[in-house]
Enzyme design. Structure first.
Site, PDB file in Angstrom:
ATOM      1  CE1 TYR A 129     -16.751   0.318 -42.653  1.00 34.84           C
ATOM      2  CE2 TYR A 129     -18.218  -1.301 -42.911  1.00 34.84           C
ATOM      3  CZ  TYR A 129     -17.685  -0.548 -43.549  1.00 34.84           C
ATOM      4  OH  TYR A 129     -18.252   0.463 -44.538  1.00 34.84           O
TER       5      TYR A 129
ATOM      6  CG  HIS B  10     -12.716   1.228 -46.607  1.00 33.29           C
ATOM      7  ND1 HIS B  10     -12.837   0.448 -45.328  1.00 33.29           N
ATOM      8  CD2 HIS B  10     -13.594   2.087 -46.663  1.00 33.29           C
ATOM      9  CE1 HIS B  10     -14.058   0.823 -44.811  1.00 33.29           C
ATOM     10  NE2 HIS B  10     -14.518   1.971 -45.623  1.00 33.29           N
TER      11      HIS B  10
END
Length: 302
Positions: A46, A115
């Site tokens: 992110y 992730h």
């Protein structure tokens, strides 16, 4: 750090930070913490861990919070050959966690996730590194995200510890019953993301469209939306209805917004309960694969 079972330690309503730029993350997370959120979800990918960390540091002073009051999740970006990115090996996984801790300004994170299962040849070494970092005290719980049954079976076959959690797309249009049954049998907690995907304004701003195109996105926001009709009966917003569905299914949720008003609405879910008839109606809306992540993606193959 005390040891707890993840369901006891993890706040049910978390604050998601995907698509919040680093320069805006501090304000957004600070506002969320002021409103009562105590779980913040970020990720290496992110690129906003620095802003998240600044907010946590400030909140400990301005709100009188201790480190143990805030549950922090971040995620390893595993690399992805499909996108021209080399996958990370054991040592690079350890370095990634150390870098995340430095950006967050923390000695440990509460939950560390891989992730996605992009690293076809390095998945087990990445998982081994995560487990070892838990032993080293840098992580309280370790898990995965976007993993399917074959990916978790791969971990089981390796003899390494089973993940504490699998963070996956979950909402009435994407319910993953087979995967969720598999997770329950293996005592792996499902954490829901993209809970608000059926809404018309889900990622509707420039640059925030879903990474995957899907006709489901075209169906959700008509004036006769079943979610809108149902929400009206409970005198709540469509977003509150969708989030409440997740909670009643037993999933921790991660709504994301930069609007303080919507943050408050997303957190205020205790004033109503969806009755069984409406839950049955919502449960009957499953359409299979979702939008944020699709099990048929080449990068999601075992």
């Amino acid at each position: 750090m005390s040891e707890f079972n993840l369901p006891n330690a993890l706040p049910q309503i978390g604050f998601g930070t995907y698509l919040i730029p680093n320069d805006k993350a501090a304000i957004a997370v600070s506002t969320a913490l002021e409103l009562g959120y105590r779980h913040v979800d970020t990720a290496e990918g992110y690129r906003n861990e620095g802003g998240v960390g600044s907010a946590i540091s400030a909140a400990k002073k301005s709100l009188g919070l201790s480190r143990s009051d805030i549950f922090v999740t971040t995620k390893l970006w595993p690399g992805n050959p499909e996108w021209g990115m080399e996958t990370k090996d054991y040592n690079e996984t350890v370095i990634s966690l150390d870098n995340s801790l430095k950006k967050l300004g923390l000695d440990y994170v509460d939950l560390y996730l891989i992730h996605a299962p992009f690293a076809l040849t390095d998945r087990i070494e990445q998982w081994r590194a995560c487990c070892d970092q838990k032993k080293a005290g840098k992580v309280r719980f370790v898990g995965v995200s976007n993993y399917s049954e074959p990916h978790i079976a791969e971990i089981v076959s390796s003899g390494l510890p089973i993940p504490d959690a699998n963070q996956i797309e979950l909402h009435p249009w994407c319910q993953k019953p087979d995967l969720n049954n598999f997770l329950k049998k293996n005592n792996i907690d499902a954490i829901a993301y993209s809970s608000l995907m059926p809404l018309a304004n889900w990622r509707d701003k420039p640059g925030q469209d879903s990474a995957k195109s899907n006709k489901l996105r075209k169906d959700g926001a008509a004036s006769n939306s079943p979610f809108k009709t149902m929400a009206t009966r409970y005198a709540v917003t469509e977003a509150q209805l969708l989030l409440r569905w997740g909670l009643q299914k037993g999933y921790p949720i991660l709504p994301k917004t930069v609007s303080p008003e919507r943050m408050k609405e997303n957190f205020d879910l205790k004033g109503f309960i969806i009755d069984q008839q409406d839950m049955n109606s919502l449960d009957a809306m499953d359409r299979g694969n979702g939008v944020a992540w699709r099990s048929g993606d080449p990068c999601n193959s075992a």
